[in-house]
Design an enzyme around this catalytic site. Structure first.
Site, PDB file in Angstrom:
ATOM      1  CG  PHE A   1     -30.585  20.171 -30.055  1.00  0.00           C
ATOM      2  CD1 PHE A   1     -30.182  21.260 -30.839  1.00  0.00           C
ATOM      3  CD2 PHE A   1     -30.928  20.407 -28.740  1.00  0.00           C
ATOM      4  CE1 PHE A   1     -30.131  22.543 -30.303  1.00  0.00           C
ATOM      5  CE2 PHE A   1     -30.877  21.691 -28.202  1.00  0.00           C
ATOM      6  CZ  PHE A   1     -30.487  22.769 -28.981  1.00  0.00           C
TER       7      PHE A   1
ATOM      8  CB  CYS B   1     -30.700  17.247 -38.682  1.00  0.00           C
ATOM      9  SG  CYS B   1     -30.676  16.898 -40.430  1.00  0.00           S
TER      10      CYS B   1
END
Ligand SMILES: Cc1cc2nc3c(=O)[nH]c(=O)nc-3n(C[C@H](O)[C@H](O)[C@H](O)COP(=O)(O)OP(=O)(O)OC[C@H]3O[C@@H](n4cnc5c(N)ncnc54)[C@H](O)[C@@H]3O)c2cc1C
Ligand SMILES: Cc1cc2nc3c(=O)[nH]c(=O)nc-3n(C[C@H](O)[C@H](O)[C@H](O)COP(=O)(O)O)c2cc1C
Ligand code: SF4
Ligand code: SF4
Ligand code: SF4
Lengths: 442, 457
Positions: free
Chosen positions: B132, B134
């Site tokens: 969760f 990038c």
């Protein structure tokens, strides 16, 4: 000995005389420049006779601004590239770098300096231009470090300059005196061409000023005259046999070496007389020319030699042998040099005394006299009111370069009695400001 | 011999060093090579719908001669087919049954999450990490940090995963948020078994001065990317500490961010991490650095008498306080050891221009001198001094008093508003039009200021 084979080609010569301070690559310069601490009131600046803002130019290199670095250097010293290679940095800037106190290697200031200046030279980036014309004309005698620096600065201030040089090439002893492992002819001349292209002064080569009429002509045509004539030939020793073939002066020997390079003849066994830096150079150079044995003969003990320690180490490093506490009595031989007759000496109450009955002959087939350069006193005697001190040095005001004849100014070896390129460059530049003040005031 | 092995939320590994999900864990070949070199675990390069990448995709912050102090990338998740990755995970697990293989995942719908979780379990993964974090490329499509920045959404997805997961689930958090504990708590509410942090920080590492484009440059253009490497460690440590100290997070933490040596790893562990992950250092120096890391950690543990990693986890946390709980009665002043001083005078300029003018230079020496009365003990000089242990901060109080900001305000010992006589009272400076126009600067004393005010009224 014979560590070096006698060089017969240009390549072999370049190999034997490999640069002690080779130019840095960009990565070397980045790595080295990143070590500089940017000291406050940096001791390295104070130790540089030309007062280059060293931490500034090092930081400029590090931040990718080599052009700015070169400007910082050249603003203080027009022989910036040469000085980086020929200065005795061990006792000047680098010798005072705070890193020495940590036991770590000092910053390689000299090599960084040449790195930056070389880049602008190679790229032909002009950093300065002549000032607006003032209408004054100045004659500069001698295209050595003192004369050329004075000429550059005078042009920057807007004065017209003619340089008169006895030889066929500029830069004085930087080209004819300094050891070839410190700087190459190509590098020396490249910097001269770079300066000339920016400042546009006229150099009249093969044009010695040697007579009173010569001087009178200058006095008539120019508002001020700068004396950057350096020193003279090797002084004579006054020994019997000094005239024998293969007994040569160090300055003359080195001059041959710089011009004729691998075609310079050296003996199989060489004795160098003297204990100064020139003696160290002559000995190192003989060894690199392939002499089988080089002996450095000095009147006093090793510790009392005038040469810098690192220069003696350099000579020792190429196999030169020391012969201390001996005084030469005679150059023996039959037409050609066959040896030197010495007598042993002892130092009593600071005085060198010979030891009776201790004479001996050290065989050799070449003698190099590195016993100091003579002063050009007879030439200087042609200038009215010009005072010369007891040691043959021109008397001058160190702030302005002005001599006792107000229209004559001087700097460099002729005034300081013989120092380094950096001193001549710095003082020549200072004298230009002295001349500027003199011209614009009157 | 200390025991380096860990059991992280049920995932076992021979040492706490895992390769973070990134290029070094892109293939079975790399992961096996890393395990051979000594790494304890690997979080597989994030799996999802295969994507394409741009060239180039990395940018670097170089400081003086040091390369990659900071690093950034605009790369996406794995660009290799899922089936290939699954087959390789299976092979790695067969060959290295005792090493930790964690599958990093990023997909969109509930169904996709269910499918891929089952797939990686079947392939033999020891755990799952939900990416969760990038901060480029995927978040624009509602994944990655877009999820990490929305605690509600994050919780929902964790819940979807937990519906089918039978192996431990780690939630990897993005630092691109103001309070890292919020997504951490959401992960816990969703039922996650652990958290890992930090992923990369949204960044531009530099701009090309000739092309006028940000690095890395793709055909003359660039984009913001994700920042990592040694430069991000301070941010990562603070976020690890925040999660470790928060009473409602209480999940095992895998510390990530700027780990390059055993020291960096120990710092993460002392602030609450019980496993650590490494990406940039492995990309910079290769898998071989693991030998320095394990040997340094082992040496440290023996010297300190730690038997297991768990003995160390969070050991620095009790000493991490709020500012208001620090002792105000603690005084130090700088002291220069003249035998060590090399005379660079960096301390002098730093204190003169950047601090309290408490260092003086004396003629005849390059060794500066501290003016004790002026020294506030800020420490700046000792930070700039290039010589180890040359400037030391010496304690000057007698140690008998201890008083914090909080205690002082509670005791009403200190003004807390300007409207307090001890703070000079309100309106002690009244701007004068003449001064504002830059005409003449006048000294205005509080008493005088009131006069002006009275006149105005
Ligand atoms: C062997 C040797 C090695 C040295 N090594 C180093 C070294 O490694 N590093 C260092 O920093 N310094 C070194 N020096 C010293 C350095 O070279 C000098 O200090 C410096 O060159 C002095 O500069 P200058 O301009 O005063 O004189 P010079 O360099 O001597 O220049 C004088 C110029 O004036 C010309 N000239 C003289 N008289 C006349 C005239 N009447 N008319 C026209 N032209 C004239 C000469 O031809 C010459 O070109 C060395 C010196 C010697 C002798
Ligand atoms: C080139 C590159 C690609 C990355 N790809 C992923 C990824 O696919 N999934 C993921 O969770 N993190 C990814 N990361 C983030 C790293 O796992 C890690 O969180 C971050 O780099 C911080 O650690 P470091 O300072 O040790 O590099 C990537 C990092 C880099 C440099
Ligand atoms: S000019 Fe010479 S002494 Fe001065 S900084 Fe350069 S190398 Fe050093
Ligand atoms: S003394 Fe050394 S470290 Fe300090 S500024 Fe000069 S070169 Fe840099
Ligand atoms: S910074 Fe350190 S070494 Fe430099 S002058 Fe100050 S005390 Fe000395």
């Amino acid at each position: 000995m014979a560590e070096y084979a006698t060089p017969t080609t240009e390549q072999e010569f370049a190999g034997n005389f490999a640069q002690l301070k080779p130019l840095m690559s960009n990565s070397e310069a980045l790595l080295e420049s990143s070590r500089c601490l940017f000291c406050f009131d940096a001791p390295c600046i104070k130790a540089c006779p030309s007062g280059i803002d060293i931490p500034l130019f090092i930081r400029q290199i590090n931040s990718g601004n080599a052009t700015g670095a070169a400007r910082t250097i050249y603003e203080a010293n027009y022989f910036g590239n040469a000085c980086g290679k020929v200065c005795p940095t061990e006792v000047l800037c680098e010798g005072s770098c705070v890193y020495t106190a940590t036991g770590a290697k000092p910053i390689e200031i000299g090599r960084l300096q040449s790195h930056a200046t070389r880049q602008v030279m190679d790229q032909g980036k002009h950093l300065f231009q002549p000032g607006a014309a003032t209408g004054f004309r100045v004659a500069v005698i001698g295209a050595g470090p003192a004369g050329i620096s004075c000429a550059c600065e005078l042009r920057k201030l807007g004065h017209e300059v003619d340089v008169f040089e006895a030889r066929s090439q500029p830069s004085g002893l930087t080209l004819y005196g300094v050891a070839p492992y410190k700087i190459t002819n190509e590098e020396t001349l490249a910097e001269m061409a770079y300066l000339e292209a920016q400042f546009g002064f006229q150099v009249h080569y093969n044009h010695a000023i040697s007579t009173r009429p010569d001087l009178e002509k200058l006095e008539k045509e120019y508002s001020a005259i700068f004396l950057g004539i350096g020193l003279g030939h090797t002084s004579a020793l006054g020994l019997p046999g000094e005239e024998r073939e293969n007994c040569v002066g160090a300055v003359e020997f080195i001059e041959q070496l710089r011009i004729r390079q691998e075609q310079t003849a050296v003996g199989r066994k060489v004795i160098v007389l003297g204990g100064g830096n020139t003696a160290m150079d002559a000995a190192s150079e003989s060894a690199r020319l392939g002499a089988e044995r080089v002996v450095l003969a000095y009147r006093r003990g090793k510790e009392e030699m005038g040469a810098y320690e690192f220069e003696y180490d350099l000579a020792k490093g190429v196999g030169v042998q020391g012969l201390f506490n001996v005084a030469p009595l005679e150059i023996v031989g039959n037409g050609k040099v066959e040896g030197v007759k010495f007598v042993r000496t002892a130092t009593l109450n600071g005085q060198v005394q010979t030891v009776p009955g201790s004479e001996f002959v050290e065989a050799c087939d070449m003698v190099i006299k590195a016993t100091g350069q003579a002063k050009q006193t007879s030439f200087l005697g042609l200038i009215p009111e010009l005072q010369v001190d007891g040691k043959g040095r021109i008397v001058f005001n160190p702030n302005t370069g002005q001599t006792t004849n107000p229209r004559y100014f001087a700097a460099g070896d002729a005034a300081n009695g013989g120092a380094e390129v950096v001193n001549a460059a710095a003082d020549g530049k200072a004298a230009a400001h002295g001349i500027h003040g003199f011209l614009t005031k009157s | 011999m200390p025991d380096l092995s860990i059991n992280f939320a049920g995932i076992k590994s021979p040492n706490p060093f895992w390769l973070a999900s990134a290029p070094p864990t892109n293939s079975g070949y790399q992961v096996m090579k890393a395990f051979d070199a000594g790494w304890g675990g690997a979080v597989w390069k994030t799996l999802g719908v295969p994507v394409v990448n741009v060239s180039s995709r990395y940018g670097s912050v170089n400081y003086r001669d040091k390369r990659m102090m900071g690093f950034n990338n605009i790369e996406l998740i794995s660009d290799r087919p899922l089936a290939d990755n699954l087959r390789e995970i299976e092979e790695v697990k067969k060959r290295f049954p005792n090493h930790a293989v964690i599958a990093s995942l990023m997909v969109q719908s509930r169904q996709e999450w269910h499918d891929i979780v089952r797939d990686v379990e079947n392939a033999g993964s020891d755990g799952i990490e939900l990416n969760f974090g990038c901060p480029h490329g995927m978040c624009e499509r509602g994944m990655g940090s877009a999820v990490g920045q929305e605690p509600e959404v994050l919780q929902t997805i964790v819940e979807w995963v937990m519906e089918v997961a039978r192996i431990p689930v780690i939630v990897k958090l993005t630092p691109n948020i103001s309070d890292i504990t919020e997504p951490a708590m959401a992960a816990r509410r969703g039922g996650a078994n652990a958290i890992s942090l930090i992923n990369t920080i949204q960044s531009i590492v530099g701009v090309d001065l000739d092309l006028f484009a940000p690095y890395p440059i793709v055909d003359g253009k660039g984009s913001n990317g994700g920042y990592c490497g040694p430069a991000v460690k301070p941010i990562a440590l603070n976020m690890v500490k925040n999660c470790a100290q928060h009473p409602d997070v209480r999940l095992p933490i895998s510390g990530i961010g700027g780990i390059e040596t055993w020291r960096d790893a120990v710092e993460h562990i002392l602030l609450g991490a019980s496993s650590v992950q490494v990406c940039t250092a492995a990309m910079h120096y290769g898998f071989g650095i693991i030998r320095e890391m394990t040997s340094g950690l082992e040496q440290y543990m023996s010297e300190k008498g730690f038997r297991t990693i768990d003995d160390m986890v969070g050991r620095a946390l009790p000493n991490v306080k709020h500012w208001e709980d620090l002792n105000l009665k603690y005084k130090v002043t700088a002291h220069i050891n003249p035998d060590k001083c090399i005379g660079c005078q960096l301390c002098y300029t730093a204190c003169e221009d950047g601090a309290h003018q408490a260092i003086q230079l004396n003629a005849g020496t390059r060794i500066p001198e501290i003016i004790d009365e002026n020294c506030v003990g800020c420490n700046l000089c000792s930070l700039v001094c290039p010589v180890e242990q040359c400037i030391t901060m010496e304690r000057r109080d007698d140690g008998t008093q201890h008083q914090t900001w909080k205690e002082r305000t509670e005791a009403d010992d200190i003004p807390v508003t300007f409207n307090d006589e001890r703070a000079g009272g309100l309106h002690h400076w009244v701007p004068e039009p003449a001064a504002a126009l830059g005409k003449e600067r006048q000294k205005t004393l509080p008493g005088k200021a009131r006069q002006y005010q009275e006149v105005a009224e």
